[in-house]
Motif scaffolding. Sequence first.
Motif, PDB file in Angstrom:
ATOM      1  N   GLY A  39      -4.700  10.421  29.104  1.00 52.82           N
ATOM      2  CA  GLY A  39      -5.944  10.117  28.392  1.00 52.82           C
ATOM      3  C   GLY A  39      -6.725  11.354  28.039  1.00 52.82           C
ATOM      4  N   GLY A  40      -6.707  12.360  28.936  1.00 51.28           N
ATOM      5  CA  GLY A  40      -7.417  13.612  28.665  1.00 51.28           C
ATOM      6  C   GLY A  40      -6.713  14.453  27.615  1.00 51.28           C
ATOM      7  N   ILE A  41      -5.444  14.762  27.859  1.00 51.77           N
ATOM      8  CA  ILE A  41      -4.674  15.597  26.937  1.00 51.77           C
ATOM      9  C   ILE A  41      -4.452  14.870  25.612  1.00 51.77           C
ATOM     10  CG2 ILE A  41      -2.424  16.702  26.563  1.00 51.77           C
ATOM     11  CD1 ILE A  41      -2.344  17.297  29.557  1.00 51.77           C
ATOM     12  N   GLY A  42      -4.167  13.563  25.691  1.00 56.31           N
ATOM     13  CA  GLY A  42      -3.889  12.787  24.482  1.00 56.31           C
ATOM     14  C   GLY A  42      -5.080  12.676  23.549  1.00 56.31           C
ATOM     15  N   ARG A  43      -6.273  12.534  24.111  1.00 53.35           N
ATOM     16  CA  ARG A  43      -7.456  12.425  23.246  1.00 53.35           C
ATOM     17  C   ARG A  43      -7.823  13.757  22.601  1.00 53.35           C
ATOM     18  NH1 ARG A  43     -11.849   9.322  26.788  1.00 53.35           N
ATOM     19  NH2 ARG A  43     -10.661  10.279  28.495  1.00 53.35           N
ATOM     20  N   ILE A  44      -7.352  14.861  23.184  1.00 57.44           N
ATOM     21  CA  ILE A  44      -7.509  16.168  22.536  1.00 57.44           C
ATOM     22  C   ILE A  44      -6.436  16.338  21.466  1.00 57.44           C
ATOM     23  CG2 ILE A  44      -7.410  18.677  22.897  1.00 57.44           C
ATOM     24  CD1 ILE A  44      -8.452  18.094  25.780  1.00 57.44           C
ATOM     25  N   ALA A  45      -5.211  15.907  21.775  1.00 61.07           N
ATOM     26  CA  ALA A  45      -4.082  16.091  20.852  1.00 61.07           C
ATOM     27  C   ALA A  45      -4.178  15.202  19.616  1.00 61.07           C
ATOM     28  CB  ALA A  45      -2.771  15.808  21.582  1.00 61.07           C
ATOM     29  N   PHE A  46      -4.590  13.951  19.800  1.00 65.98           N
ATOM     30  CA  PHE A  46      -4.559  12.976  18.708  1.00 65.98           C
ATOM     31  C   PHE A  46      -5.968  12.731  18.169  1.00 65.98           C
ATOM     32  CE2 PHE A  46      -1.067  11.475  21.655  1.00 65.98           C
ATOM     33  CZ  PHE A  46      -0.040  12.069  20.930  1.00 65.98           C
ATOM     34  N   LYS A  47      -6.150  12.937  16.894  1.00 65.01           N
ATOM     35  CA  LYS A  47      -7.476  12.802  16.276  1.00 65.01           C
ATOM     36  C   LYS A  47      -7.740  11.414  15.702  1.00 65.01           C
ATOM     37  CE  LYS A  47      -8.234  17.111  17.163  1.00 65.01           C
ATOM     38  NZ  LYS A  47      -9.042  17.425  18.353  1.00 65.01           N
ATOM     39  N   GLY A  48      -6.675  10.607  15.558  1.00 65.10           N
ATOM     40  CA  GLY A  48      -6.851   9.250  15.047  1.00 65.10           C
ATOM     41  C   GLY A  48      -7.168   9.171  13.567  1.00 65.10           C
ATOM     42  N   LYS A  49      -6.763  10.188  12.798  1.00 72.53           N
ATOM     43  CA  LYS A  49      -7.042  10.171  11.349  1.00 72.53           C
ATOM     44  C   LYS A  49      -6.128   9.202  10.618  1.00 72.53           C
ATOM     45  CE  LYS A  49      -8.871  14.890  11.068  1.00 72.53           C
ATOM     46  NZ  LYS A  49      -8.636  16.270  10.580  1.00 72.53           N
ATOM     47  N   ASN A  50      -4.870   9.128  11.056  1.00 68.41           N
ATOM     48  CA  ASN A  50      -3.897   8.275  10.375  1.00 68.41           C
ATOM     49  C   ASN A  50      -3.413   7.116  11.247  1.00 68.41           C
ATOM     50  OD1 ASN A  50      -3.787  10.030   8.023  1.00 68.41           O
ATOM     51  ND2 ASN A  50      -2.675  11.468   9.342  1.00 68.41           N
ATOM     52  N   ASN A  51      -4.087   6.916  12.376  1.00 62.88           N
ATOM     53  CA  ASN A  51      -3.688   5.848  13.284  1.00 62.88           C
ATOM     54  C   ASN A  51      -4.870   5.500  14.189  1.00 62.88           C
ATOM     55  OD1 ASN A  51      -3.650   8.026  15.239  1.00 62.88           O
ATOM     56  ND2 ASN A  51      -1.559   8.478  14.546  1.00 62.88           N
ATOM     57  N   THR A  52      -4.671   4.509  15.049  1.00 61.03           N
ATOM     58  CA  THR A  52      -5.688   4.119  16.035  1.00 61.03           C
ATOM     59  C   THR A  52      -5.258   4.631  17.405  1.00 61.03           C
ATOM     60  OG1 THR A  52      -6.215   2.110  14.804  1.00 61.03           O
ATOM     61  CG2 THR A  52      -6.889   2.184  17.106  1.00 61.03           C
ATOM     62  N   VAL A  53      -6.153   5.308  18.099  1.00 58.07           N
ATOM     63  CA  VAL A  53      -5.860   5.831  19.432  1.00 58.07           C
ATOM     64  C   VAL A  53      -6.569   4.969  20.481  1.00 58.07           C
ATOM     65  CG1 VAL A  53      -5.965   7.829  20.980  1.00 58.07           C
ATOM     66  CG2 VAL A  53      -5.616   8.177  18.515  1.00 58.07           C
ATOM     67  N   LEU A  54      -5.804   4.498  21.465  1.00 60.91           N
ATOM     68  CA  LEU A  54      -6.323   3.714  22.579  1.00 60.91           C
ATOM     69  C   LEU A  54      -6.071   4.471  23.883  1.00 60.91           C
ATOM     70  CD1 LEU A  54      -4.663   0.290  21.629  1.00 60.91           C
ATOM     71  CD2 LEU A  54      -6.982   1.042  21.020  1.00 60.91           C
ATOM     72  N   TYR A  55      -6.945   4.270  24.859  1.00 61.86           N
ATOM     73  CA  TYR A  55      -6.773   4.919  26.156  1.00 61.86           C
ATOM     74  C   TYR A  55      -7.058   3.912  27.262  1.00 61.86           C
ATOM     75  CZ  TYR A  55      -8.503   7.604  30.236  1.00 61.86           C
ATOM     76  OH  TYR A  55      -8.768   8.072  31.503  1.00 61.86           O
ATOM     77  N   THR A  56      -6.077   3.689  28.132  1.00 61.00           N
ATOM     78  CA  THR A  56      -6.246   2.823  29.298  1.00 61.00           C
ATOM     79  C   THR A  56      -6.233   3.687  30.552  1.00 61.00           C
ATOM     80  OG1 THR A  56      -5.226   0.915  28.206  1.00 61.00           O
ATOM     81  CG2 THR A  56      -5.233   0.907  30.614  1.00 61.00           C
ATOM     82  N   PRO A  57      -7.358   3.793  31.274  1.00 62.75           N
ATOM     83  CA  PRO A  57      -7.438   4.695  32.433  1.00 62.75           C
ATOM     84  C   PRO A  57      -6.650   4.227  33.661  1.00 62.75           C
ATOM     85  CG  PRO A  57      -9.637   4.036  31.659  1.00 62.75           C
ATOM     86  CD  PRO A  57      -8.641   3.151  30.980  1.00 62.75           C
ATOM     87  N   HIS A  58      -6.438   2.909  33.798  1.00 61.51           N
ATOM     88  CA  HIS A  58      -5.836   2.341  35.014  1.00 61.51           C
ATOM     89  C   HIS A  58      -6.646   2.743  36.243  1.00 61.51           C
ATOM     90  CE1 HIS A  58      -2.350   0.873  32.810  1.00 61.51           C
ATOM     91  NE2 HIS A  58      -2.296   2.048  32.212  1.00 61.51           N
ATOM     92  N   GLY A  59      -7.957   2.640  36.127  1.00 63.31           N
ATOM     93  CA  GLY A  59      -8.851   3.070  37.202  1.00 63.31           C
ATOM     94  C   GLY A  59      -9.190   4.531  36.994  1.00 63.31           C
ATOM     95  N   TYR A  60     -10.465   4.844  36.826  1.00 60.92           N
ATOM     96  CA  TYR A  60     -10.859   6.228  36.576  1.00 60.92           C
ATOM     97  C   TYR A  60     -10.627   7.095  37.808  1.00 60.92           C
ATOM     98  CZ  TYR A  60     -13.090   4.725  32.246  1.00 60.92           C
ATOM     99  OH  TYR A  60     -13.325   4.230  30.980  1.00 60.92           O
ATOM    100  N   ALA A  61      -9.919   8.224  37.621  1.00 60.84           N
ATOM    101  CA  ALA A  61      -9.589   9.111  38.743  1.00 60.84           C
ATOM    102  C   ALA A  61     -10.843   9.596  39.466  1.00 60.84           C
ATOM    103  CB  ALA A  61      -8.770  10.300  38.244  1.00 60.84           C
ATOM    104  N   HIS A  62     -11.911   9.883  38.707  1.00 61.48           N
ATOM    105  CA  HIS A  62     -13.119  10.435  39.339  1.00 61.48           C
ATOM    106  C   HIS A  62     -13.868   9.382  40.163  1.00 61.48           C
ATOM    107  CE1 HIS A  62     -14.776   8.681  35.635  1.00 61.48           C
ATOM    108  NE2 HIS A  62     -15.966   8.695  36.207  1.00 61.48           N
ATOM    109  N   ILE A  63     -13.506   8.104  39.987  1.00 63.50           N
ATOM    110  CA  ILE A  63     -14.102   7.038  40.796  1.00 63.50           C
ATOM    111  C   ILE A  63     -13.181   6.673  41.967  1.00 63.50           C
ATOM    112  CG2 ILE A  63     -14.799   4.590  40.791  1.00 63.50           C
ATOM    113  CD1 ILE A  63     -15.744   5.012  37.907  1.00 63.50           C
ATOM    114  N   LEU A  64     -11.883   6.611  41.702  1.00 67.69           N
ATOM    115  CA  LEU A  64     -10.933   6.171  42.717  1.00 67.69           C
ATOM    116  C   LEU A  64     -10.695   7.217  43.798  1.00 67.69           C
ATOM    117  CD1 LEU A  64      -8.133   4.339  40.696  1.00 67.69           C
ATOM    118  CD2 LEU A  64     -10.368   3.518  41.386  1.00 67.69           C
ATOM    119  N   MET A  65     -10.673   8.484  43.401  1.00 67.81           N
ATOM    120  CA  MET A  65     -10.343   9.550  44.354  1.00 67.81           C
ATOM    121  C   MET A  65     -11.574   9.989  45.131  1.00 67.81           C
ATOM    122  SD  MET A  65      -7.887  11.608  41.666  1.00 67.81           S
ATOM    123  CE  MET A  65      -7.721  13.124  42.587  1.00 67.81           C
TER     124      MET A  65
END
Length: 355
Positions: free
Chosen positions: A100-126
């Motif tokens: 989710g971190g690297i992908g949202r930097i890599a993909f700008k969503g200009k020609n597609n739709t970008v979705l991110y599923t955290p599966h539980g936020y690391a900063h909350i779970l850890m």
Amino acid sequence: MKKILMVCEAFGGGVFTYVSQLCNDMVDNFDVYLAYAVRPQTPKNYRDFLDKRIHLIEVDGFNAGNLLNIANDMKVIKALRKIEKEVQPDIIHLHSSVAGGIGRIAFKGKNNTVLYTPHGYAHILMEPSRKTKIYGMMEKFLGKYSSATILTCCESEDDVTSKLTKNHTYIETGVNLKDLSESLDGIRPVENEKFTVFTLGRVTGQKQPKVFNRIAELVPEARFVWIGGGEQENLLTAPNIEITGWKDRKEALAMAKGADAYVLCSRGEAIAMSLIENMYIKKLVLVSNVMGNRSVINDGVNGYVCNTPEEYADRIRSAMQNFPTRLPENAYKDVLDIYNTDVMKEKFIRYYNSL
């Protein structure tokens, strides 16, 4: 046919189960690509779990497991952009914090739709640390400046997400009822003389073994079992706690079937697969009042939501005197109606097609 590119660095454990199931469920309706990294937790025969129609792309260097190695991150970003250019997906779906971190930097969503599923936020779970602080800052920054929609696994995780971005929604996680039912067939429950309370998973800070230990201390007349093992086993000191070590699935299910109550006292979840499975097995479930758990369990209706060890203990002692059979029945019905992969599949097909 729409092309979906799934991106998953944390390809192990519960995320592996979720992503492989989702990929398999989507291949009849979409052209599915999976960009992934192999982790120590990834099954050696992982390809056997995936439909042969799924296009597999292993991403070199993606398994560093954090966002703090800048040189490696740049290498992975370059590799992901190359994959995007070659595949030309309509939808890119990122799974777990690193992707989710690297992908949202890599993909700008200009020609597609970008979705991110955290599966539980690391900063909350850890447990709190410098690393989790950085992860929390990254979630806030990318939530504000990325065009991605955050697609969580339940309503309470979506509530957390609403503070990070305007673009968010949720689809409830579910278990594969056919596989689970087949796994349970023929398994004889382990018989217990005492009222038995158990939990399942790695003994880490996220699962709060100190809380589990305190509950056991408060109910010395009951037997407590931790199915699993881990680095914080030393915190489980109550004389009525048994740590089993890691068991194969069949043995773990036999122990679960024979127990009376399941406790999930974690500091946070997306939706725990073990919780849904034990609702299906009709165990009395007691959970912590945190993200994930409170979406699934309605206190006093299909289980108990607890805030302190004393609350867990009171509920357990009460169940030992007069077992609340109505709650496990309601929990079982919720799995049949909501928390299963048949329902999840239909929701995802409608959602992907709506984009």
